[in-house]
Design a protein around this motif. Structure first.
Motif, short mmCIF file in Angstrom:
data_model
loop_
_atom_site.label_atom_id
_atom_site.label_comp_id
_atom_site.label_asym_id
_atom_site.label_seq_id
_atom_site.Cartn_x
_atom_site.Cartn_y
_atom_site.Cartn_z
N ASN A 70 45.87 23.10 -9.15
CA ASN A 70 46.52 23.09 -7.89
C ASN A 70 46.72 24.35 -7.19
O ASN A 70 47.59 24.34 -6.50
CB ASN A 70 47.80 22.18 -7.99
N SER A 71 45.73 25.36 -7.56
CA SER A 71 46.11 26.45 -6.95
C SER A 71 45.04 27.10 -6.07
O SER A 71 43.76 27.03 -6.81
CB SER A 71 46.50 27.65 -8.00
N LEU A 72 44.89 27.09 -4.54
CA LEU A 72 44.06 27.71 -3.68
C LEU A 72 44.07 29.23 -3.87
O LEU A 72 44.61 30.00 -2.99
CB LEU A 72 44.22 27.14 -2.43
N ASP A 73 43.36 29.78 -4.98
CA ASP A 73 43.71 31.22 -5.20
C ASP A 73 42.16 31.57 -5.01
O ASP A 73 41.20 31.27 -4.19
CB ASP A 73 44.09 31.34 -6.51
N SER A 74 42.03 32.75 -5.78
CA SER A 74 40.71 33.72 -5.34
C SER A 74 39.22 32.94 -5.50
O SER A 74 38.30 33.15 -4.87
CB SER A 74 40.56 34.88 -6.18
N ARG A 75 39.32 31.93 -6.47
CA ARG A 75 38.07 31.12 -6.68
C ARG A 75 37.69 30.33 -5.40
O ARG A 75 36.74 30.02 -5.10
CB ARG A 75 38.57 30.18 -7.41
#
Length: 103
Positions: A70-75
């Motif tokens: 649930n993390s909109l990170d670097s990926r």
């Protein structure tokens, strides 16, 4: 965080440094080809899917949140990296999973 940061990265647990390679294969995280199994006891659950490999350029970082699914990170960013110029702080205290100073 739910968007590409422009100011602070304190909420991120994992930071992959310049010159390193990050890849997730079927939920397993590899840094420079080495599986991080057992080293991620702070994540909520094993990440889903496969990403990368991404080679982190000079003066840049790749970041992932501890709640990976649930993390909109670097990926997920168009540019997967944060430049060192965008990092303005350093985490010195944590409240989860254990309250205290960050070593």
């Amino acid at each position: 965080m739910t968007h590409r940061p422009t100011k602070q990265l304190e909420e991120y647990e994992d930071t992959i440094h310049p010159g390193e390679q990050i890849q997730i294969i079927d939920g397993d995280v590899y840094v420079n080809g080495i599986l991080l199994a057992g080293d991620e006891d702070y994540i909520k659950e094993r990440p889903q899917g496969s990403f990368g490999p991404y080679n982190v350029p000079k003066d840049s970082y790749f970041v992932m949140g501890d709640n990976r699914n649930n993390s909109l990170d670097s990926r997920y960013w168009e540019n997967h990296f944060v430049s060192s110029e965008e990092i303005i702080g350093k985490a010195v205290f944590q409240y989860y999973p254990r309250i205290g100073k960050v070593d």
